[in-house]
Structure formats: structure tokens, C-alpha cells
Design a protein around this motif. Structure first.
Motif, PDB file in Angstrom:
ATOM      1  N   THR A 243      35.072 -15.396 108.924  1.00 31.19           N
ATOM      2  CA  THR A 243      33.730 -15.025 109.347  1.00 31.19           C
ATOM      3  C   THR A 243      32.737 -15.589 108.334  1.00 31.19           C
ATOM      4  O   THR A 243      33.137 -16.072 107.261  1.00 31.19           O
ATOM      5  N   PRO A 244      31.433 -15.552 108.629  1.00 28.55           N
ATOM      6  CA  PRO A 244      30.451 -16.121 107.699  1.00 28.55           C
ATOM      7  C   PRO A 244      30.187 -15.294 106.451  1.00 28.55           C
ATOM      8  O   PRO A 244      29.401 -15.704 105.597  1.00 28.55           O
ATOM      9  N   ASP A 245      30.836 -14.156 106.304  1.00 28.83           N
ATOM     10  CA  ASP A 245      30.609 -13.301 105.145  1.00 28.83           C
ATOM     11  C   ASP A 245      31.060 -13.990 103.856  1.00 28.83           C
ATOM     12  O   ASP A 245      32.119 -14.616 103.820  1.00 28.83           O
ATOM     13  N   ARG A 246      30.273 -13.845 102.795  1.00 33.68           N
ATOM     14  CA  ARG A 246      30.571 -14.446 101.492  1.00 33.68           C
ATOM     15  C   ARG A 246      31.074 -13.360 100.532  1.00 33.68           C
ATOM     16  O   ARG A 246      30.535 -13.154  99.458  1.00 33.68           O
ATOM     17  N   LEU A 247      32.112 -12.668 100.937  1.00 29.62           N
ATOM     18  CA  LEU A 247      32.529 -11.474 100.207  1.00 29.62           C
ATOM     19  C   LEU A 247      33.204 -11.762  98.879  1.00 29.62           C
ATOM     20  O   LEU A 247      33.309 -10.862  98.034  1.00 29.62           O
ATOM     21  N   VAL A 255      31.979  -5.399  97.232  1.00 26.28           N
ATOM     22  CA  VAL A 255      31.785  -3.950  97.341  1.00 26.28           C
ATOM     23  C   VAL A 255      30.906  -3.621  98.539  1.00 26.28           C
ATOM     24  O   VAL A 255      31.196  -2.687  99.310  1.00 26.28           O
ATOM     25  N   ASP A 256      29.834  -4.372  98.727  1.00 31.34           N
ATOM     26  CA  ASP A 256      28.948  -4.140  99.872  1.00 31.34           C
ATOM     27  C   ASP A 256      29.699  -4.368 101.184  1.00 31.34           C
ATOM     28  O   ASP A 256      29.599  -3.559 102.123  1.00 31.34           O
ATOM     29  N   PHE A 257      30.438  -5.471 101.255  1.00 34.15           N
ATOM     30  CA  PHE A 257      31.201  -5.796 102.461  1.00 34.15           C
ATOM     31  C   PHE A 257      32.244  -4.711 102.741  1.00 34.15           C
ATOM     32  O   PHE A 257      32.352  -4.200 103.861  1.00 34.15           O
ATOM     33  N   ALA A 258      33.027  -4.372 101.722  1.00 34.41           N
ATOM     34  CA  ALA A 258      34.106  -3.397 101.901  1.00 34.41           C
ATOM     35  C   ALA A 258      33.558  -2.031 102.281  1.00 34.41           C
ATOM     36  O   ALA A 258      34.147  -1.326 103.120  1.00 34.41           O
ATOM     37  N   GLY A 259      32.430  -1.649 101.700  1.00 32.66           N
ATOM     38  CA  GLY A 259      31.843  -0.365 102.044  1.00 32.66           C
ATOM     39  C   GLY A 259      31.440  -0.281 103.499  1.00 32.66           C
ATOM     40  O   GLY A 259      31.640   0.745 104.168  1.00 32.66           O
ATOM     41  N   GLU A 268      42.375  -1.137 105.305  1.00 34.28           N
ATOM     42  CA  GLU A 268      42.917  -2.210 104.470  1.00 34.28           C
ATOM     43  C   GLU A 268      42.131  -3.496 104.733  1.00 34.28           C
ATOM     44  O   GLU A 268      41.885  -3.861 105.884  1.00 34.28           O
ATOM     45  N   ILE A 269      41.721  -4.147 103.659  1.00 35.11           N
ATOM     46  CA  ILE A 269      41.066  -5.447 103.743  1.00 35.11           C
ATOM     47  C   ILE A 269      41.964  -6.469 103.064  1.00 35.11           C
ATOM     48  O   ILE A 269      42.490  -6.231 101.976  1.00 35.11           O
ATOM     49  N   VAL A 270      42.153  -7.608 103.731  1.00 38.13           N
ATOM     50  CA  VAL A 270      43.041  -8.651 103.230  1.00 38.13           C
ATOM     51  C   VAL A 270      42.215  -9.884 102.884  1.00 38.13           C
ATOM     52  O   VAL A 270      41.455 -10.386 103.720  1.00 38.13           O
ATOM     53  N   VAL A 271      42.359 -10.366 101.664  1.00 37.15           N
ATOM     54  CA  VAL A 271      41.660 -11.567 101.209  1.00 37.15           C
ATOM     55  C   VAL A 271      42.685 -12.645 100.879  1.00 37.15           C
ATOM     56  O   VAL A 271      43.820 -12.350 100.509  1.00 37.15           O
ATOM     57  N   HIS A 272      42.276 -13.900 101.017  1.00 37.23           N
ATOM     58  CA  HIS A 272      43.182 -15.007 100.740  1.00 37.23           C
ATOM     59  C   HIS A 272      43.241 -15.314  99.245  1.00 37.23           C
ATOM     60  O   HIS A 272      42.210 -15.389  98.588  1.00 37.23           O
TER      61      HIS A 272
END
Length: 299
Positions: A243-247, A255-259, A268-272
Motif C-alpha cells: 500500500t502507499p503507506d510509508r510506515l 506507531v501512527d500506522f499501527a495504532g 498482528e502486523i507483518v513487515v518485510h
């Protein structure tokens, strides 16, 4: 107060095991990730298609021997080149070697990468859904029952033995990737978790992507309620990076995105794991700070 949200990572199967691969998986455990997943493809998109790319389940088996605590999983396996009978046997073995640390992400597959690798014509969306609809219930049985026979439209099993079964009871958890009605129904009935990457048709802005995912959650809840299951029983996993999010730009950005997504009910959030010169490139120092510092700040 610590957030109930969990942070996991995807480690692409591109690392030679004795040339840094082992260290990557061990580092993921040291950083405190909940789960380290890898992709289950025979090859993948550019720039990875013509470079090193190893098998998912052997990689996870090696990772199980190199780690002690971190959960491990495929994100996601599909029927494109898998059969439920052989997959179940390998998963039961992996669950045993890892002492019950395996989660299987599973989806219907797509029309690229693996769709024609075995010489078949790419399946239509309807046929993928049909196969997925038979694959998941049969795999569920194979992972929970000692002896299974099945004569289906696409898959057969003739008195298949899977003894002693999974270490995790009644079986290892399934995280089902789905957005359509039939896939969401499978997630509601068979999934301990549901996985999404968002909607590929609605990713122009972070706000648009968020709205699309909010709509998917409503449809998942409806699928659960239709069979009398509490939607809260199904964990929600967000696979980021599409997605276009720059998390991953900073700890504050994450923190803003995860919140935001925690408030929607994601667990659960998965990052590469960073890969240089790719769409998954990221500052490794910032990445490690996100892994170790961010969840304590999520509210």
C-alpha cells in the motif's frame, strides 16, 4: 501499558543458509518478532525472479533448528503447486521439529509466478476458488485426523495416515488470506486468523487503502456471523508493503500506522525484512528500532 498488537516479519527465501541466512532468522528472534514468515513460491516477481529463491518449507525447517522461541510460517501457501496430502505431511513434520511453533498462511493463489510452473494453464478465478474450497477443508482433516480418505473434484486421499499429528492441538493454526465471499467463508469456518494486504484496486492513497480494509473487515464479520462464530475469535493479520503507506520511514510513522489498524481490530502486523535495491528497501537501523521500540508506544 503494552499493546496487544503483535509485530511479525517476512524474510524472503533469498539468503543462502551458510552465507548469512541462518543469521537473519536468528536476528529476527533476537529482535522479538512474534512470527517470521517466508513466501511459498517457486519464483517471484522482479527483481527476485532471476535471482536466488529457495523452497519455503525446507527454509522453515532450517529456521526451526536455528531458533528457539519465534513462531514460523509460510505466507502464503496456495494450491498452485501444492497438494493437501503431501503438504500436511510436511507441515506435521515441521510442527514437530519446531516444537509447535508453526502457523500456515494459505490462500487461493494467483495467475502469476507459480500458476503455470507445472505446465498447466493458469486457472480462472472461479477454478481457483473451487480448488481452494476443497483444498482447505481437506487439509484441515489431514492435520487433525489420523486416517483420511477423500474423493473430490480436484483432490483425493486414500487412507492417508498422519500419525502422530501436530504438536499443536487440534492442529497448527491456519491463517487464511481471502477477500472474496467464498474465501472469507473459509476463513470464518476454518481459520484461526485472516490475512489481508488490502485491496489492489484501492491503493492510491493511505486513506483509500484504509477504507477498503475497513470494508473487508465488515465482510469477514458478516461471514463469521452467518455460521454463528464470534468474529473476535478470528485474529486479523495485515501484511504490509503493498500500500502507499510509508510506515517504515520512522518509528513515529510506524506507531501512527499501527495504532490506526489496532483500533480496527488487527492483532498482528507483518513487515518485510529489508532487502536492498528492491521495493522492500528500508533503513536497517530504523527497522530494528521499530521492531524493539514501537509496540510499547502503540495505543
Amino acid at each position: 501499558m503494552e499493546s496487544s498488537l503483535r509485530l511479525s516479519t517476512v524474510i524472503l527465501p533469498i539468503h543462502r543458509w551458510h552465507d548469512g541466512g541462518r543469521q537473519v532468522w536468528r536476528r529476527a528472534e533476537e529482535l522479538g518478532f512474534r512470527t517470521a514468515f517466508t513466501y511459498d513460491h517457486l519464483s517471484w516477481r522482479a527483481p527476485f525472479r532471476d535471482g536466488p529463491w529457495f523452497g519455503a518449507l525446507p527454509t522453515l525447517m532450517a529456521a526451526a533448528s536455528a531458533t528457539d522461541r519465534i513462531r514460523l510460517g509460510a505466507l502464503v501457501t496456495s494450491p498452485n503447486f501444492r497438494h493437501p496430502v503431501t503438504l500436511a505431511k510436511e507441515l506435521i513434520t515441521l510442527d514437530d521439529v519446531s516444537a509447535g511453533r508453526v502457523t500456515l498462511g494459505i490462500g487461493a493463489g494467483g495467475n502469476g509466478f507459480d500458476a503455470t510452473a507445472l505446465g498447466q494453464e493458469a486457472w480462472t478465478p472461479r477454478e481457483r476458488a473451487d480448488r481452494f474450497g476443497e483444498f482447505v477443508p481437506l487439509l484441515d482433516r489431514l492435520l487433525t485426523e489420523d486416517v483420511v480418505s477423500h474423493d473430490g473434484a480436484f483432490y483425493s486421499a486414500n487412507e492417508v495416515r498422519n500419525i502422530p499429528g501436530c504438536v499443536q492441538r487440534p492442529r497448527l493454526p491456519l491463517a487464511i488470506a481471502a477477500t472474496g465471499p467464498r474465501g472469507l467463508a473459509l476463513a470464518a469456518r476454518h481459520g484461526q486468523a485472516w490475512v489481508t494486504t488490502g485491496d489492489p484496486k484501492r491503493r492510491d492513497t493511505p486513506e483509500q487503502s484504509l477504507d477498503a480494509i475497513r470494508h473487508q473487515l465488515k465482510r469477514l464479520s458478516a461471514a463469521c456471523e452467518e455460521i454463528g462464530r464470534d468474529p473476535g475469535e478470528v485474529k486479523k493479520i495485515l501484511l504490509t508493503g503493498f500500500t502507499p503507506d510509508r510506515l517504515l520511514d520512522s518509528v513515529d510513522a510506524f506507531v501512527d500506522f499501527a495504532g490506526t489498524y489496532a483500533q480496527l481490530g488487527f492483532t498482528e502486523i507483518v513487515v518485510h525484512w529489508p532487502v536492498r535495491d528492491s521495493i522492500f528497501a528500508a533503513d536497517e537501523t530504523v527497522f530494528e528500532r521499530i521492531a524493539t521500540e514501537s509496540l510499547a508506544q502503540v495505543s
